[in-house]
Scaffold this active site. Sequence first.
Site, mmCIF file in Angstrom:
data_model
loop_
_atom_site.group_PDB
_atom_site.id
_atom_site.type_symbol
_atom_site.label_atom_id
_atom_site.label_comp_id
_atom_site.label_asym_id
_atom_site.label_seq_id
_atom_site.Cartn_x
_atom_site.Cartn_y
_atom_site.Cartn_z
ATOM 1 N N HIS A 21 43.082 19.957 28.465
ATOM 2 C CA HIS A 21 43.063 21.258 29.152
ATOM 3 C C HIS A 21 43.255 22.407 28.161
ATOM 4 O O HIS A 21 42.460 23.361 28.134
ATOM 5 C CB HIS A 21 44.168 21.289 30.207
ATOM 6 C CG HIS A 21 44.225 22.568 30.982
ATOM 7 N ND1 HIS A 21 43.563 22.741 32.178
ATOM 8 C CD2 HIS A 21 44.849 23.749 30.732
ATOM 9 C CE1 HIS A 21 43.778 23.967 32.630
ATOM 10 N NE2 HIS A 21 44.555 24.602 31.764
ATOM 11 N N GLU A 22 44.284 22.308 27.344
ATOM 12 C CA GLU A 22 44.576 23.399 26.407
ATOM 13 C C GLU A 22 43.532 23.482 25.295
ATOM 14 O O GLU A 22 43.218 24.576 24.811
ATOM 15 C CB GLU A 22 45.980 23.237 25.820
ATOM 16 C CG GLU A 22 47.108 23.250 26.847
ATOM 17 C CD GLU A 22 47.126 24.512 27.694
ATOM 18 O OE1 GLU A 22 46.590 25.549 27.250
ATOM 19 O OE2 GLU A 22 47.664 24.467 28.818
ATOM 20 N N HIS A 25 40.731 25.672 26.417
ATOM 21 C CA HIS A 25 41.028 27.096 26.211
ATOM 22 C C HIS A 25 40.831 27.488 24.749
ATOM 23 O O HIS A 25 40.184 28.490 24.437
ATOM 24 C CB HIS A 25 42.476 27.392 26.615
ATOM 25 C CG HIS A 25 42.733 27.362 28.084
ATOM 26 N ND1 HIS A 25 41.937 28.016 28.994
ATOM 27 C CD2 HIS A 25 43.717 26.754 28.811
ATOM 28 C CE1 HIS A 25 42.413 27.825 30.215
ATOM 29 N NE2 HIS A 25 43.484 27.057 30.132
#
Length: 428
Positions: A21-22, A25
């Site tokens: 997820h990170e 980003h």
Amino acid sequence: MSYLVTIIAFIIVFGVLVTVHEYGHMFFAKRAGIMCPEFAIGMGPKIFSFRKNETLYTIRLLPVGGYVRMAGDGLEEPPVEPGMNVKIKLNEENEITHIILDDHHKFQQIEAIEVKKCDFKDDLFIEGITAYDNERHHFKIARKSFFVENGSLVQIAPRDRQFAHKKPWPKFLTLFAGPLFNFILALVLFIGLAYYQGTPTSTVEQVADKYPAQQAGLQKGDKIVQIGKYKISEFDDVDKALDKVKDNKTTVKFERDGKTKSVELTPKKTERKLTKVSSETKYVLGFQPASEHTLFKPIVYGFESFLKGSTLIFTAVVGMLASIFTGGFSFDMLNGPVGIYHNVDSVVKAGIISLIGYTALLSVNLGIMNLIPIPALDGGRILFVIYEAIFRKPVNKKAETTIIAIGAIFMVVIMILVTWNDIRRYFL
């Protein structure tokens, strides 16, 4: 020993989901030229870290999320202003590479300066009076330069490297990429499972005791070709046909030893709880399908599994949100880290395949939950970007930061309540 296995599995599942997820980003942030000073897995005290290029990678103690810290993503101001006394280190071009704020450093050949003017965003300079000659000098700041405090380096981010000063589209991609990468991970896992396990067919592998298939005399190797008036060519057709005939008496045609035979039976109605707020009615014959290994079918089957899982979770999330307004909400509808640990403990006992499938569903869940329009979540921040795109101006930075802070406090309170509820449910 089982506790140790569960803990290891939980750490791996949590680590993979948050890292993916990170990383989503950070991947799009860096493609947009946004500086990312820190990439963190977990929250709280730092237990491990290393630096690569301009990013500090950290693992933190509490398994309750993670974050990518992006330059300009807040109200932080440079720690240097006119009137301050600092030390500077220069490179061969007489540009500042390090601005040293205290005496906790090991740099040599540095200059002390009283700052008179400075700009760390656009023109990148410090102007001030140096101690060695008591004269006023103008120094350019190198594109790659750092503040140094307590022995730690914080890279200086010019305006064009800051999240707040990017156009709406790269902002949107940066924020949406976290959930997007969770969806991609889930899709890859579903397809991988389909390749490993094979895709189900309409051929009987095993019949269940006291179910219609056994009572009607179906055997291993029988290939179902028709249910009622509905032709069957693959296993999904079986489910679709049974959904239509329901628990009415129907004729099932099948092939055995090259001959087509038929039996009459009544599908069995079953209720399966899907989530804490939804259940599913299914009609079954009671047989396990044989699997086949092909080149392309697993891709289609994995994609279908992803869509089914996503639809199921999206429906559950919408139902949960609706229950807040209808009065049916319960914290039992949510799982925090403790609840996920409990689920992992149950899934691990079923084997690695079940754990991978659970991880895929959890990844979808993480992606969808992060798109809920709460200010502290990706979905809430995307709303700010949409506002900026429509009205051609960003939301007031101070107002945005305040709203996000309120959202973050709300999320922390919810997390505490959910965690306590999980502890009460599973361990007290």
